[in-house]
Design an enzyme around this catalytic site. Structure first.
Site, PDB file in Angstrom:
ATOM      1  CG  HIS A   1      38.563  40.994  47.084  1.00  0.00           C
ATOM      2  ND1 HIS A   1      39.243  40.967  46.056  1.00  0.00           N
ATOM      3  CD2 HIS A   1      38.141  42.294  47.363  1.00  0.00           C
ATOM      4  CE1 HIS A   1      39.723  42.158  45.504  1.00  0.00           C
ATOM      5  NE2 HIS A   1      39.071  42.978  46.448  1.00  0.00           N
TER       6      HIS A   1
ATOM      7  CG  ASP B   1      38.840  37.850  44.896  1.00  0.00           C
ATOM      8  OD1 ASP B   1      37.789  38.275  45.064  1.00  0.00           O
ATOM      9  OD2 ASP B   1      40.073  38.285  45.228  1.00  0.00           O
TER      10      ASP B   1
ATOM     11  CB  SER C   1      41.229  45.497  45.409  1.00  0.00           C
ATOM     12  OG  SER C   1      40.178  44.964  44.717  1.00  0.00           O
TER      13      SER C   1
END
Length: 276
Positions: free
Chosen positions: A256, A227, A97
């Site tokens: 995610h 995601d 991320s």
């Protein structure tokens, strides 16, 4: 606990486990978490004979709760300070991320010999926010909403995110893991509100296009196509197009937080890439 002090006297907490002569793997966490988010991967690769390192980004976890410097150039400089302090050579840098953006910025600027390979997992590059040059991005209002929620009630916001879109627990039939939710909350609440607020701009508005183009080591891009935090279509495929030596691995139906929810799948593919 171990810390490295940066040029502006920020103290960056880090973990450094395993044989000092083994190849190092450096893990970069997402917003608003800490090095603890990589516990599964660190134990797995420690067991495979690697040296594993993870740090708390400034303003996050156990590092100094800075009110300034909460942007990608400084994040990358902090990583460089850590790499110099530990004298890391031929390291594999893995970022999830926001940590994927940090990896892109650091690896693009790293001194020769410091980096062997890179991995971006559910990562924010090339750029998240919608612009004229990035029409598929998310509207700025999405990130304004994050900032508003953080200021209004950070503790509740940090329960809502992992309870829903971060791990896909809002999907029909999802098996909700309350421990995972509370661990996300615990890590988030360790950090500083000002740093977390600033980091929203850093992860959403930073353009990593030139960083990706500059990276000259093999880079694996891993992304789940469900995601809900970093939408697949505007991230992973675009990043691979910009990388000189990029490989895209798409995970059907994964979200995610797949490093936590699907570690058996993620760890296996990471090991294969590192060993290749």
């Amino acid at each position: 606990m171990s810390f490295v002090k940066t040029q502006d006297r920020t103290e960056i907490f880090f973990k450094d486990w395993g044989p000092r002569d083994a190849q190092p793997i450096v893990f970069h966490h997402g917003w608003p978490l800490s090095a603890d988010d990589w516990d599964n991967q660190m134990m797995y690769f420690l067991g495979a004979g690697y040296r594993v390192i993870a740090h708390d980004r400034r303003g996050h976890g156990r590092s100094t709760q800075t009110w300034e410097g909460n942007e990608m150039d400084t994040y990358a400089a902090d990583v460089a300070a850590l790499a110099d302090h530990l004298d890391l050579k031929e390291a594999v840098h893995i970022g999830h991320s926001t940590g994927g953006g940090e990896v892109a910025r650091y690896v693009a600027r790293a001194r020769p010999g410091r980096v062997a390979k890179a991995v971006l997992i559910g990562a924010v590059p090339p750029i998240m926010v919608k612009t004229a040059a990035n029409p598929g991005g998310l509207p700025i209002e999405v990130f304004d909403g994050f900032r508003d929620a953080l200021v209004a009630n950070r503790a509740q916001f940090f329960l809502d995110v992992p309870s829903g879109p971060f791990y896909g627990f809002n999907r029909p039939g999802a098996k909700v893991d309350q421990g995972v939710i509370w661990n996300w909350w615990r890590q988030g609440m360790m950090g500083g509100a000002k740093a977390h607020y600033d980091c929203i701009k850093a992860f959403s508005e930073t353009d990593f296009t030139q960083d990706l183009r500059a990276i000259d080591v093999p880079t694996l891009v891993m992304h789940g196509n469900d995601d809900q935090i970093v939408p697949y279509d505007d991230s992973a495929p675009l990043s691979v197009e910009l990388l000189k030596h990029g490989t895209l691995k798409t995970y059907e139906g994964l979200g995610h937080g797949m490093c936590t929810i699907n570690p058996d799948v993620v760890n296996r593919d990471l090991l294969a890439f590192i060993n290749a």
